[in-house]
Design an enzyme around this catalytic site. Sequence first.
Site, PDB file in Angstrom:
ATOM      1  N   GLU A  76       0.809  -1.217   0.000  1.00  0.00           N
ATOM      2  CA  GLU A  76       0.000   0.000   0.000  1.00  0.00           C
ATOM      3  C   GLU A  76       0.844   1.270   0.000  1.00  0.00           C
ATOM      4  O   GLU A  76       0.512   2.239  -0.682  1.00  0.00           O
ATOM      5  CB  GLU A  76      -0.914  -0.012   1.228  1.00  0.00           C
ATOM      6  CG  GLU A  76      -1.827   1.200   1.321  1.00  0.00           C
ATOM      7  CD  GLU A  76      -2.719   1.133   2.547  1.00  0.00           C
ATOM      8  OE1 GLU A  76      -3.315   2.157   2.891  1.00  0.00           O
ATOM      9  OE2 GLU A  76      -2.812   0.052   3.165  1.00  0.00           O
ATOM     10  N   ASP A  77       1.946   1.287   0.760  1.00  0.00           N
ATOM     11  CA  ASP A  77       2.674   2.535   0.995  1.00  0.00           C
ATOM     12  C   ASP A  77       4.063   2.599   0.383  1.00  0.00           C
ATOM     13  O   ASP A  77       4.762   3.597   0.556  1.00  0.00           O
ATOM     14  CB  ASP A  77       2.796   2.775   2.510  1.00  0.00           C
ATOM     15  CG  ASP A  77       1.446   3.022   3.161  1.00  0.00           C
ATOM     16  OD1 ASP A  77       0.554   3.551   2.473  1.00  0.00           O
ATOM     17  OD2 ASP A  77       1.280   2.671   4.344  1.00  0.00           O
TER      18      ASP A  77
END
Length: 743
Positions: A76-77
């Site tokens: 996600e990051d």
Amino acid sequence: MMRQYELVERVTRYNPEADEALLNKAYVYAMQKHGSQFRASGDPYFSHPLEVAAILTDLKLDDATIAVALLHDTIEDTDATRAEIDTLFGEEIGKLVEGLTKISRLDLVSRKAKQAENFRKLLLAIADDVRVLLVKLADRLHNMRTLHHMREDKRARIAEETMEIYAPLAGRMGMQDIRDELEDISFQTLYPEACQTIKERLSQLHDKNEGLIADIEADLTQRLAERGITAKVSGREKRAYSIFRKMEQKSLGFEQLSDIYGFRVIVSTVEACYRVLGVIHTAWPSVPGRFKDYISTPKQNDYRSIHTTVVGPKRQRVELQIRTHTMHRIAENGIAAHALYKDGVTGGRDISHLTAESRAYGWLRTTIDMLSQGDTPEEFLEHTKLELFHDQVFCFTPKGRLIALPRGATPIDFAYAVHTDIGNTCVGCKVNGRISSLVTVLANGDEVEVVRSKAQTPPPAWENIAVTGKARAAIRRATRASARQQYGDLGKHILERAFERAGQELQLEDLEAYLQTLGKSSLLDLLVSVGQGELSSRSVLETVHPDCNAEAAAERTKQALPTGNAAEGWFDMEQNSSVKFKIPETLQEDGTTNALPIRGMSGALPVRFAPNGGAVPGDRIVGILTPGIGITIYPIQSPDLKEFDDQPDRWLDVRWELDSENPERFPAQIAVYAVNEPGSLATITRIIGDLNGNIDNIRMLRKASDFHEMQIDLEVWDLKHLNQILKQLRARTNVSDARRING
């Protein structure tokens, strides 16, 4: 920040055979990927997944779950991909990490819709593997512990989401310690003044009753020892949020609370639990109505314990929970407390196939499977919240099967909890042997017998009665399926009329060859589109028979309206609805089809009467099909029909179908011209009332010195009834004229 070797040591302490290479690789990979990132607190971002992993080591989870905790934010990051995770750590870990990745690239209308879709994705991933849930709860717990570093508006949003979703979810999974901490931090964030006030009152109470907890612990331990029972007794004050919730739910003041103090008595066996109960009730008087045996009847989340409240020393009411060591471990850690071992491995815990061991996880999977069928993300979130929040009541089937339901549940919820088919065919119930209403609120210990009928389908109004997500979702699905089938039957009738007017015979199987041309995937989709007015019968006719003059055929259809006679039988648009349509199976001798019977407008499908004047039995009527609205019924003399002159294929031949056993009123509008004198309005309304008319609304249109004109919306039985009212009004000396609008 925890070092690499420290994390490995924490895992190997409870699992000596843990895969240290996997843990080291996950640690290094996550640290490299998050290397340049920082949290709102200023700490390196990697400290977050590391703390999540540490929380899970306290629960003594397997090394794969610890690795997922380290990696859970990488996709996600960072620039990490699922394919890369699969290559380095295997597909199992890759799938778990992806299940924890929020949706970030959906074109969603609102933050609420995005939250709902993320939550649906998370729960569907949890249904495949419970470890997704454990990592997510640990992730949320650490985020809440560092919430004070966030902006104030963001803190409130995260705390509200935690209180609404994640704390109840942790509770449903039996993870009480995590739930308590999530609720406490959320409460402090959302209601800081209330939290501070309760803490101050607890401090004052503690000073007043100093030594009370220690005295009760010592007294109870000694009494049990005298009877040969070895037990661990511990006492505590209730948490601030628990007190706040009870005060709010029961509208109590702090002084009215009777069980601020709670004690746990932990013993070795179930038999000892009941022996402890006897000792306690012998030593101190019990409080009536405050005894619960969750050992013989466990909660849905596997929680087992005996609860009782007694009047202890200093006349202080105290609550006691009696359980075994195993029960206590499950009460604190829930599904994480179920130890399952891999074949040939004795040191580690593998919870990837946790199903039969945990009733809580079984409930969650069943709930998710049920809620995921056909609902929007917002509905999914709403229904899941309903399932998570409520306390429970326990009811029984006539054969003794235990059914756990939320408080406030009705026999409708009970029927759907037993089985969806039983809910869909429910027509009545008996509660404790007595015939009862389906809106009866069930209580603990009720025996419920469901009365069924194969002809029944659930009315849409049940959705407002049911309190469980399962029941609401099933009712909504059944309503949609029923409406879809009914629209399909209506579409078939419309096509039959259109083809007949064009001199052709409708063969449904022939339409399947044209589905792609008409942009439909199935025959039912095609019929539904026609029934809803999204696809015109003219388009279908001209596609199948390009040489037909569909416009002329549609004009002839309009000119033939209405036809009058109908064959025996009618089609019920909605079970228990008063809207009825005739679907003719054969043509009459004169070559015309039967009209669609109209009975009323209280059904779920969009059938309504024209707003200006309405229609009543005795009027010759016509139906106008409008996409997105449905069928609007007009009297044939209505001037509003002129606007549809150039759209003849929207006209439907309809007729009245009255039920003499269940008479209905129908809407009409009248204009009354009355002398402007005191009492004239009272005279008019009294006449209508005396003749059994029902006034819905009165509007003054014009008012002069000598007269006024009013428009009255009323409901009457039929045209004869309406004419009788008009005749009596005209007979009054203070009424100069009374006439029907659009009449």
